[in-house]
Design a protein around this motif. Structure first.
Motif, short mmCIF file in Angstrom:
data_model
loop_
_atom_site.label_atom_id
_atom_site.label_comp_id
_atom_site.label_asym_id
_atom_site.label_seq_id
_atom_site.Cartn_x
_atom_site.Cartn_y
_atom_site.Cartn_z
N ILE A 56 25.03 85.27 30.24
CA ILE A 56 26.58 85.79 30.86
C ILE A 56 28.14 84.75 29.39
N LEU A 57 29.25 85.58 29.75
CA LEU A 57 29.78 84.51 28.92
C LEU A 57 30.30 83.26 28.24
N GLU A 58 29.64 83.21 29.68
CA GLU A 58 30.25 81.40 29.57
C GLU A 58 29.11 80.62 28.86
N ASP A 59 27.98 81.11 29.25
CA ASP A 59 26.43 80.35 28.44
C ASP A 59 27.54 80.77 26.84
N ALA A 60 27.63 80.98 26.22
CA ALA A 60 28.10 81.26 24.72
C ALA A 60 28.26 79.75 23.71
N ALA A 61 28.73 78.56 25.00
CA ALA A 61 28.66 77.33 24.11
C ALA A 61 27.21 76.72 24.23
N ALA A 62 26.56 76.70 25.13
CA ALA A 62 25.33 76.60 24.97
C ALA A 62 24.27 76.92 24.44
#
Length: 175
Positions: free
Chosen positions: A10-16
Motif C-alpha cells: 500500500i502507499l503507506e509502505d513507501a518509506a519502508a
C-alpha cells in the motif's frame, strides 16, 4: 527467525520500501540509479505500478524486509503478455527463502492476469567487486530464468563500467 508473510503493498509502505532501496542505490551497482529518489517520487512510482501490476511486500515481525513488483516490459499492446520483474531484499534477508517466496507469489499473480513472459534486467559485473556480484543472476537462474542477452559496459557507477543482462522465464503457453 519468524515466518514471512507476503502481502500487497500500500502507499503507506513507501518509506519502508524506500529505506531498503536506498541501500542498493548508495552502496551497490545492482541498480544503476545514482541518487536516492524522494519519498514523494517513490510513492508516485508505487502508485503507477499498482494501476496495472502487483507490487508485493515480504513482512517479518511486522517489518517489511523485501519487495517485488512487475512493470511494463515495453509500452506497446503487442507486449501485454510480458513484464519486467524487480526484487529487493533488506541486506540481512538474503539466504532465508524470502526472495523465492516473493517471486512465487508474484509469478502466481501474474499468471492469473494472463502474463506469460517474465523478464529481469540485471546489473552484471565485468569483474565482481564490492558493489556487484553475480548473486542476482544466480538467484534468477535458480528460479528457472535463462540468460537471453548482454549489453556490454552500458552502466557506469562508482567510476566503473558494468554490463547489463536480460533473463527470461516463460510461465505459460503461447497459444
Amino acid at each position: 527467525m519468524s515466518d514471512i508473510t507476503i502481502r500487497p503493498v500500500i502507499l503507506e509502505d513507501a518509506a519502508a520500501i524506500l529505506a531498503i532501496y536506498s541501500y542498493y542505490v548508495e552502496k551497490t551497482a545492482i541498480t544503476f540509479e545514482l541518487e536516492v529518489p524522494s519519498l514523494s517520487e517513490f510513492q508516485a512510482r508505487i502508485a503507477k505500478t499498482l494501476t496495472k501490476y502487483p507490487y508485493l511486500a515480504a513482512v517479518r515481525d511486522g517489518h517489511i524486509v523485501g519487495y517485488a513488483y512487475a512493470g511494463t516490459f515495453k509500452n506497446r499492446a503487442a507486449y501485454d503478455h510480458s513484464v519486467e520483474l524487480t526484487i529487493y531484499l533488506s541486506p540481512g534477508e538474503r539466504g532465508h527463502g524470502t526472495g523465492r517466496k516473493l517471486y512465487k507469489a508474484l509469478e502466481n499473480a501474474l499468471s492469473s492476469m494472463g502474463i506469460i513472459n517474465l523478464y529481469a534486467c540485471i546489473g552484471d559485473p565485468i569483474i565482481e567487486d564490492e558493489h556487484l556480484t553475480h548473486n542476482s543472476e544466480n538467484f534468477h537462474a535458480h528460479l528457472g530464468f535463462t540468460k537471453v542477452g548482454t549489453f556490454h559496459k552500458c552502466g557506469r557507477k562508482f567510476g566503473r563500467w558494468y554490463n547489463m543482462i536480460w533473463m527470461e522465464k516463460i510461465i505459460g503457453q503461447h497459444t
